[in-house]
Write an enzyme that holds these catalytic residues in place. Structure first.
Site: not given
Ligand code: NAP
Length: 248
Positions: A143, A157
């Site tokens: 991130s 985080y």
């Molecule tokens: P999101 O929409 O909240 O999706 C998170 C995913 O992770 C969901 O599919 C969830 O599925 C799964 N998950 C959560 N806990 C889990 C566990 N214990 N084991 C397996 N799967 C799990 O998040 P996102 O924004 O797509 O983020 C994805 C990645 O990108 C993360 O590492 C985040 O830190 C990074 N990131 C995001 C942003 C942003 O702005 N969105 C920016 C920088 C980095 P379930 O509901 O089935 O648990």
């Protein structure tokens, strides 16, 4: 691309976009999820309807035993593993450090850091040439927070993503001679549900205008970078952290 791509946390958001694009590029895809079985199964149906191969597998990747079972399922049900995307992650509710519950901080570290380590270890055991594998590629989702620090939001985080950057460099150097490239993508600000889950449902509207590029990314824009790093087009790229953050 051939072989299997395992994407953790692929039921929605960035992980789902990576799984969809990976399937379109020819990978058999393991769609890992923890709680959201319905949308993970729907994604698998969509991929199959488009002619791809996919399997949804439940596993809490924060748990070492669950990760072992996840990889054993991939071994049994899908072609040999050639790619891993360590995507599952969360931030916990926004807070200053002095008010943050230990449980939140521990959960974030367990999932974002240890979960990525358990999965990387299992993938190396399968893909490294010294273990009889044919090589492969790992992409860790870091991130922009790793370098920005997320003050007043979730410094724990940001610290977890700093650990991901170190893991990326170390794994890349340790495994370069065994046919495994390891890179990270550091998104800045993406239109997913993670912001509402952190207690800031209006974060997108608030922050988008402050981004140099003037908007949040769509998950598909992050997936393009991930798929490039996984592909042979990135054959000399290892140990890199690619910032995909709209200039932030
Ligand atoms: P999101 O929409 O909240 O999706 C998170 C995913 O992770 C969901 O599919 C969830 O599925 C799964 N998950 C959560 N806990 C889990 C566990 N214990 N084991 C397996 N799967 C799990 O998040 P996102 O924004 O797509 O983020 C994805 C990645 O990108 C993360 O590492 C985040 O830190 C990074 N990131 C995001 C942003 C942003 O702005 N969105 C920016 C920088 C980095 P379930 O509901 O089935 O648990």
């Amino acid at each position: 691309m051939s072989g299997t791509l395992l994407v953790t946390g692929a039921s929605r958001g960035i992980g789902a976009a990576v799984a969809r694009l990976g399937a379109a590029r020819g990978y058999a895809v393991c769609v890992n999820y923890n709680a959201s079985a319905d949308i993970a199964e729907q994604l698998v149906q969509d991929i199959r309807a488009a002619g791809g191969q996919a399997l949804a597998v439940q596993a809490d990747v924060a748990r070492e035993d669950a990760v072992e079972r996840l990889f054993e399922t991939v071994d049994a049900e899908l072609p040999p593993l050639t790619g891993l995307v360590n995507n599952a992650g969360l931030s916990g509710l926004v807070n200053r450090i002095e008010d943050a519950p230990a449980e939140t901080i521990r959960h974030v570290m367990d999932l974002n850091v240890l979960g990525s380590i358990w999965c990387a270890r299992a993938a190396v055991r399968r893909m490294a040439r010294r273990h009889g594998g044919d090589g492969g590629a790992i992409v860790n989702i870091s991130s922009g927070a790793a370098t920005l620090g997320s003050p007043g939001e979730y410094v724990w985080y940001a610290a977890s993503k700093g650990a991901i950057d170190s893991l990326t460099v170390g794994l890349a150097r340790e495994n370069a001679g065994d046919g495994i490239r390891v890179n990270a993508v550091a998104p800045g600000f993406v239109n997913t549900e993670i912001h509402a889950a952190s207690g800031m449902p209006d974060r997108l509207e608030k922050i988008a205008p402050t981004m140099p590029i003037g908007r949040a990314a769509e998950p598909e824009e992050i997936a393009e970078a991930v798929l490039w790093l996984l592909s042979d087009a990135a054959s000399y790229t290892t140990g890199a952290v690619l910032r995909v953050a709209g200039g932030r």
